[in-house]
Design a protein around this motif. Structure first.
Motif, PDB file in Angstrom:
ATOM      1  N   ALA A   1     -45.716  55.767 -24.199  1.00 22.96           N
ATOM      2  CA  ALA A   1     -46.954  54.993 -24.439  1.00 22.96           C
ATOM      3  C   ALA A   1     -46.681  53.902 -25.473  1.00 22.96           C
ATOM      4  CB  ALA A   1     -48.064  55.912 -24.932  1.00 22.96           C
ATOM      5  N   LEU A   2     -45.953  54.258 -26.523  1.00 19.06           N
ATOM      6  CA  LEU A   2     -45.639  53.288 -27.578  1.00 19.06           C
ATOM      7  C   LEU A   2     -44.751  52.172 -27.017  1.00 19.06           C
ATOM      8  CD1 LEU A   2     -45.892  52.554 -30.597  1.00 19.06           C
ATOM      9  CD2 LEU A   2     -43.807  53.855 -31.000  1.00 19.06           C
ATOM     10  N   ARG A   3     -43.756  52.561 -26.225  1.00 14.57           N
ATOM     11  CA  ARG A   3     -42.847  51.578 -25.634  1.00 14.57           C
ATOM     12  C   ARG A   3     -43.641  50.589 -24.784  1.00 14.57           C
ATOM     13  NH1 ARG A   3     -39.216  55.022 -22.970  1.00 14.57           N
ATOM     14  NH2 ARG A   3     -38.687  55.874 -24.979  1.00 14.57           N
ATOM     15  N   GLY A   4     -44.585  51.115 -24.001  1.00 14.39           N
ATOM     16  CA  GLY A   4     -45.419  50.252 -23.160  1.00 14.39           C
ATOM     17  C   GLY A   4     -46.177  49.236 -23.997  1.00 14.39           C
ATOM     18  N   ARG A   5     -46.715  49.684 -25.130  1.00 17.68           N
ATOM     19  CA  ARG A   5     -47.508  48.794 -25.992  1.00 17.68           C
ATOM     20  C   ARG A   5     -46.634  47.708 -26.636  1.00 17.68           C
ATOM     21  NH1 ARG A   5     -52.191  51.928 -27.570  1.00 17.68           N
ATOM     22  NH2 ARG A   5     -52.780  50.345 -29.101  1.00 17.68           N
ATOM     23  N   ILE A   6     -45.447  48.101 -27.125  1.00 14.18           N
ATOM     24  CA  ILE A   6     -44.657  47.100 -27.878  1.00 14.18           C
ATOM     25  C   ILE A   6     -43.867  46.167 -26.968  1.00 14.18           C
ATOM     26  CG2 ILE A   6     -44.555  48.485 -29.987  1.00 14.18           C
ATOM     27  CD1 ILE A   6     -41.635  49.131 -29.287  1.00 14.18           C
ATOM     28  N   PHE A   7     -43.524  46.637 -25.750  1.00 12.11           N
ATOM     29  CA  PHE A   7     -42.837  45.710 -24.852  1.00 12.11           C
ATOM     30  C   PHE A   7     -43.801  44.677 -24.296  1.00 12.11           C
ATOM     31  CE2 PHE A   7     -38.949  48.454 -24.446  1.00 12.11           C
ATOM     32  CZ  PHE A   7     -38.063  47.463 -24.820  1.00 12.11           C
ATOM     33  N   ALA A   8     -45.078  45.067 -24.218  1.00  9.49           N
ATOM     34  CA  ALA A   8     -46.076  44.144 -23.665  1.00  9.49           C
ATOM     35  C   ALA A   8     -46.525  43.114 -24.703  1.00  9.49           C
ATOM     36  CB  ALA A   8     -47.280  44.939 -23.178  1.00  9.49           C
ATOM     37  N   ASP A   9     -46.298  43.384 -25.988  1.00  8.99           N
ATOM     38  CA  ASP A   9     -46.855  42.525 -27.035  1.00  8.99           C
ATOM     39  C   ASP A   9     -45.856  42.361 -28.188  1.00  8.99           C
ATOM     40  OD1 ASP A   9     -48.233  41.479 -29.231  1.00  8.99           O
ATOM     41  OD2 ASP A   9     -50.120  42.472 -28.694  1.00  8.99           O
ATOM     42  N   THR A  10     -45.336  41.150 -28.298  1.00  8.04           N
ATOM     43  CA  THR A  10     -44.310  40.872 -29.317  1.00  8.04           C
ATOM     44  C   THR A  10     -44.823  41.138 -30.722  1.00  8.04           C
ATOM     45  OG1 THR A  10     -43.658  39.088 -27.849  1.00  8.04           O
ATOM     46  CG2 THR A  10     -42.604  39.141 -29.986  1.00  8.04           C
ATOM     47  N   ASN A  11     -46.092  40.811 -30.994  1.00 18.19           N
ATOM     48  CA  ASN A  11     -46.625  41.032 -32.346  1.00 18.19           C
ATOM     49  C   ASN A  11     -46.641  42.511 -32.703  1.00 18.19           C
ATOM     50  OD1 ASN A  11     -47.049  38.328 -32.868  1.00 18.19           O
ATOM     51  ND2 ASN A  11     -49.084  38.343 -31.929  1.00 18.19           N
ATOM     52  N   GLU A  12     -47.000  43.339 -31.720  1.00 14.05           N
ATOM     53  CA  GLU A  12     -47.008  44.788 -31.961  1.00 14.05           C
ATOM     54  C   GLU A  12     -45.582  45.277 -32.218  1.00 14.05           C
ATOM     55  OE1 GLU A  12     -49.644  45.960 -32.739  1.00 14.05           O
ATOM     56  OE2 GLU A  12     -51.130  46.245 -31.166  1.00 14.05           O
ATOM     57  N   ARG A  13     -44.635  44.714 -31.477  1.00  8.74           N
ATOM     58  CA  ARG A  13     -43.247  45.126 -31.674  1.00  8.74           C
ATOM     59  C   ARG A  13     -42.793  44.758 -33.089  1.00  8.74           C
ATOM     60  NH1 ARG A  13     -39.609  42.405 -27.894  1.00  8.74           N
ATOM     61  NH2 ARG A  13     -38.230  41.536 -29.450  1.00  8.74           N
ATOM     62  N   ARG A  14     -43.172  43.556 -33.525  1.00  2.00           N
ATOM     63  CA  ARG A  14     -42.780  43.112 -34.883  1.00  2.00           C
ATOM     64  C   ARG A  14     -43.422  43.991 -35.952  1.00  2.00           C
ATOM     65  NH1 ARG A  14     -43.305  37.325 -33.247  1.00  2.00           N
ATOM     66  NH2 ARG A  14     -41.246  36.804 -32.445  1.00  2.00           N
ATOM     67  N   TRP A  15     -44.689  44.357 -35.727  1.00  4.76           N
ATOM     68  CA  TRP A  15     -45.389  45.216 -36.690  1.00  4.76           C
ATOM     69  C   TRP A  15     -44.636  46.546 -36.837  1.00  4.76           C
ATOM     70  CZ3 TRP A  15     -47.333  50.136 -36.581  1.00  4.76           C
ATOM     71  CH2 TRP A  15     -48.089  50.524 -37.705  1.00  4.76           C
ATOM     72  N   LEU A  16     -44.280  47.117 -35.687  1.00  8.10           N
ATOM     73  CA  LEU A  16     -43.594  48.411 -35.690  1.00  8.10           C
ATOM     74  C   LEU A  16     -42.216  48.299 -36.352  1.00  8.10           C
ATOM     75  CD1 LEU A  16     -43.987  51.354 -34.646  1.00  8.10           C
ATOM     76  CD2 LEU A  16     -42.566  50.703 -32.700  1.00  8.10           C
ATOM     77  N   GLU A  17     -41.495  47.224 -36.038  1.00  5.13           N
ATOM     78  CA  GLU A  17     -40.165  47.035 -36.626  1.00  5.13           C
ATOM     79  C   GLU A  17     -40.251  46.893 -38.135  1.00  5.13           C
ATOM     80  OE1 GLU A  17     -38.661  43.714 -34.404  1.00  5.13           O
ATOM     81  OE2 GLU A  17     -38.001  44.986 -32.725  1.00  5.13           O
TER      82      GLU A  17
END
Length: 204
Positions: free
Chosen positions: A72-88
């Motif tokens: 579920a998390l992978r789906g969210r961060i691959f779909a949205d670069t900002n979310e990926r950056r937040w998580l990183e």
């Protein structure tokens, strides 16, 4: 006086054979930490990172047993670069701490940090030398689709999100092109291991 082991960064794109190479080094007695494992440890239930992730993405990011729902998390961060950056931004410093603590316990002359994102996440700054496992893209696709039962579109998306081959290779001190069989790969790892044992601080 024991000398501090130097750190070899081991990286490669998805399906390049990093894990097989890492396992050969472990069999040779080299102390190794996998950044993916460190990334899993920092989001275990009860660790502060997991609370922050739930706060940010909502409770449906958890499985029923309280563990992180990775897909579920992978789906969210691959779909949205900002979310990926937040998580990183949240996880990279924590993962860095885990890795540093683990490497400090190494008793072999050199230790290995395996990370698929060694270059992108700046984890290469923890290392003195970089070994890139490389493979032709068609082999990467084939191996990953077989291993993960994923579609070619999914694999393409992951390949795009990872550093380009050129980017990775530009950081490499050593390159192992893994396009043959496992016994050949084992011999290559042994050859590199013998060479690494002659190095001081990862430099010739």
């Amino acid at each position: 006086m024991t000398t501090q082991p130097w750190i070899l960064g081991l990286t490669g794109g998805i399906g390049s054979g990093k894990s097989a190479v890492a396992q050969h080094f472990i069999d040779l007695g080299v102390h190794l930490i996998d950044a993916d494992h460190a990334a899993r440890w920092v989001v275990e239930p009860g660790r502060p990172a997991l609370d922050k992730i739930v706060e940010h993405f909502g409770p449906d990011i958890l499985q029923a047993d309280g563990q992180l729902n990775r897909s579920a998390l992978r789906g969210r961060i691959f779909a949205d670069t900002n979310e990926r950056r937040w998580l990183e931004a949240l996880l990279h410093p924590l993962i860095g701490q885990e890795i540093t603590q683990h490497l400090a316990r190494a008793e072999s002359p050199y230790a290995i940090l395996v990370s698929p994102l060694l270059v992108e996440s700046n984890q290469h700054t923890l290392t003195q030398r970089i070994l890139v496992v490389d493979a032709p893209e068609h082999l990467q696709m084939q191996r990953t689709m077989q291993r993960d039962q994923s579609s070619s579109e999914q694999v393409q998306a992951i390949l795009k999100a990872q550093a380009s081959r050129e980017q990775r290779l530009s950081h490499a001190h050593d390159v192992l092109v893994n396009d043959r069989d496992l016994s050949w790969l084992q011999d290559e790892v042994q050859r590199l291991h013998r060479f690494y044992l002659t190095l001081r601080g990862g430099r010739t």
